[in-house]
Design a protein around this motif. Structure first.
Motif, short mmCIF file in Angstrom:
data_model
loop_
_atom_site.label_atom_id
_atom_site.label_comp_id
_atom_site.label_asym_id
_atom_site.label_seq_id
_atom_site.Cartn_x
_atom_site.Cartn_y
_atom_site.Cartn_z
N ARG B 4 82.07 43.73 68.39
CA ARG B 4 82.90 44.93 68.19
C ARG B 4 83.78 45.20 69.40
N GLY B 5 83.19 45.03 70.56
CA GLY B 5 83.94 45.25 71.79
C GLY B 5 85.11 44.30 71.92
N LEU B 6 84.89 43.05 71.55
CA LEU B 6 85.97 42.06 71.63
C LEU B 6 87.06 42.39 70.63
N ARG B 7 86.66 42.82 69.45
CA ARG B 7 87.65 43.24 68.46
C ARG B 7 88.52 44.36 69.04
N ASP B 8 87.86 45.34 69.66
CA ASP B 8 88.60 46.46 70.21
C ASP B 8 89.50 46.04 71.36
N ALA B 9 89.19 44.89 71.95
CA ALA B 9 90.04 44.39 73.02
C ALA B 9 91.18 43.53 72.44
N GLY B 10 91.25 43.46 71.11
CA GLY B 10 92.37 42.76 70.49
C GLY B 10 92.08 41.33 70.05
#
Lengths: 310, 112
Positions: B4-10
């Motif tokens: 999820r964190g990586l998704r939020d980082a684009g």
């Protein structure tokens, strides 16, 4: 590494995957290869699976793919998930339900983020379907984003569109109104173990009301499934085969091919004109200045666009 | 969490699920044409798993894919992983920004 045309035609997975990436990124070299491959497309049977989130689309895709594999067909799967409009990131999770097919030689699964494109697919889903087609997949299954509304784009990309619903969606009639009645060639009531008869009945009634049909027109069947156990999947395959036979016999298949071409060309035309327009000297600045004027109510959007294009 | 964190980082993150075999992981990485493989290993079987994955990647001639991961991995094992060509492995509690920064810096794929 630019993949070779032959490698893609031979179904080399690494070559196919790389070409998909290049095409998704609009890389000119990838697009060149795509042009050459196009004449090798048009052989695969393309099936769409659409419906609201959580109805079990991915699990159903997995079971359907498995069934086609048992018949010796090669199966390509494209699963589209939403991209965050704020960060550009995406969590593509459809693969989780299909991992058992991951190592099957005759299966190719690709996930796509919609990258800001609306309509239930990604901008380049049509091209990824073409690549799978050219690479010799007999069946290509396209799983849309699960919004359940206005995913009409998929209709223009696939031959047979399956709309998946589940019992207990609250106000079922509301779900049916949302434009999905018209796009289904087959309706699937999944999770049928949870009491599907009411949905099936309502759906049947709505379908009879909503869709005007000629005598020899296709009447969308409603198939009850329980994807987790695989129940009803054989009937679904039969319904798919039935629809496939129908569109071949009635000439709809040709029309569908034209519709897909129109969808792809529509998109490209829009992109080309937009890109050409924005490339004009100072246009970006003029565009932004005009937007500010619109925001200040100094002008309205239509007048602003007319001035920019005039 | 990391996904999820990586998704939020684009990033576009392909979540492949729990308890995947090395074969499934490598095959998914090939078909999705990924830049990075991130493994979360908490079972203690990290050495076997990473070794198999690195071996399979080599066998399938997959180049330039950054293999990284996280879990509780003793320092002496990290040394071994590095020798096999595995990138940084992150312990529990690593700030997400560190992982994002590391991936951005170390993705080195030339697509064409």
């Amino acid at each position: 590494m630019i993949p070779t045309q032959q490698a893609v035609l031979d179904g080399d997975k690494m070559a196919m995957a790389r070409l998909m990436t290049l095409v998704e990124n609009d890389d000119p070299k990838g697009l060149d290869l795509l042009r050459k491959l196009f004449k090798h497309t048009g052989k695969a049977r393309i099936i769409g699976i659409t419906g609201p989130p959580g109805v079990g689309k991915s699990t159903l895709v997995f079971k359907v793919a498995q069934a086609f594999r048992k018949m010796g067909k090669k199966v390509g799967i494209v699963a589209v998930d939403p991209t965050s409009p704020f960060t550009g990131g995406a969590l593509l999770g459809d693969r989780v339900r299909m991992q058992d097919l991951s190592t099957d030689e005759g299966v190719f699964i690709r996930s796509m983020g919609n990258r800001g494109y609306f309509g239930g697919l990604a901008r380049r889903t049509g091209e990824v379907v073409d690549i799978l087609d050219a690479a010799g997949m007999d069946i290509v299954i396209v799983e849309t984003i699960g919004t359940g509304q206005a995913e009409v784009d998929v209709v223009r990309t696939v031959h047979t569109c399956c709309v998946v619903l589940v019992p207990g969606f609250g106000d079922e009639v509301q779900t049916f109104k949302a434009g999905i009645l018209e796009i289904g060639d087959i309706f699937v009531v999944n999770k049928a173990d949870k009491g599907a008869d009411k949905v099936v009945m309502e759906l049947r009634a709505m379908l009879d009301l909503a869709v005007d049909r000629d005598k020899d027109a296709w009447v969308p069947p409603i198939v009850k499934t329980a994807a987790t156990t695989g129940e009803g999947v054989d009937e679904l395959i039969k319904a798919m085969d039935g629809h496939c036979g129908h569109i071949k016999g009635s000439g709809r298949l040709r029309l569908k091919a034209v519709e897909k071409a129109m969808r792809d060309m529509d998109l490209l035309l829009g992109e080309k004109f937009m890109a050409g327009f924005m490339k004009k000297k100072g246009m970006r600045e003029r565009f932004e200045a005009a937007a500010k004027k619109v925001a200040n109510r100094k002008t309205d959007p239509r007048t602003a666009v007319e001035r920019l294009t005039g | 969490m990391v996904a999820r964190g990586l998704r939020d980082a684009g990033f576009e993150v392909i979540y492949s699920g729990l308890r995947q075999t090395p074969e499934q992981i490598v095959e998914a990485a090939i078909q999705e044409d990924v830049d990075v493989i991130g493994l979360s290993v908490l079972s203690g079987a990290h050495l076997t798993l990473f070794e198999k994955i690195m071996g399979l990647l080599k066998k399938k001639k997959v180049k330039d894919v950054l293999v990284t991961g996280g879990g509780i991995i003793p320092n002496e094992d990290k040394e071994m992983l590095r020798k096999w060509g595995v990138g940084e492995v992150f312990g529990p509690g690593t700030p997400l920004e560190d992982i994002v920064k590391y991936i951005r810096k170390n993705v080195r794929r030339d697509l064409t």
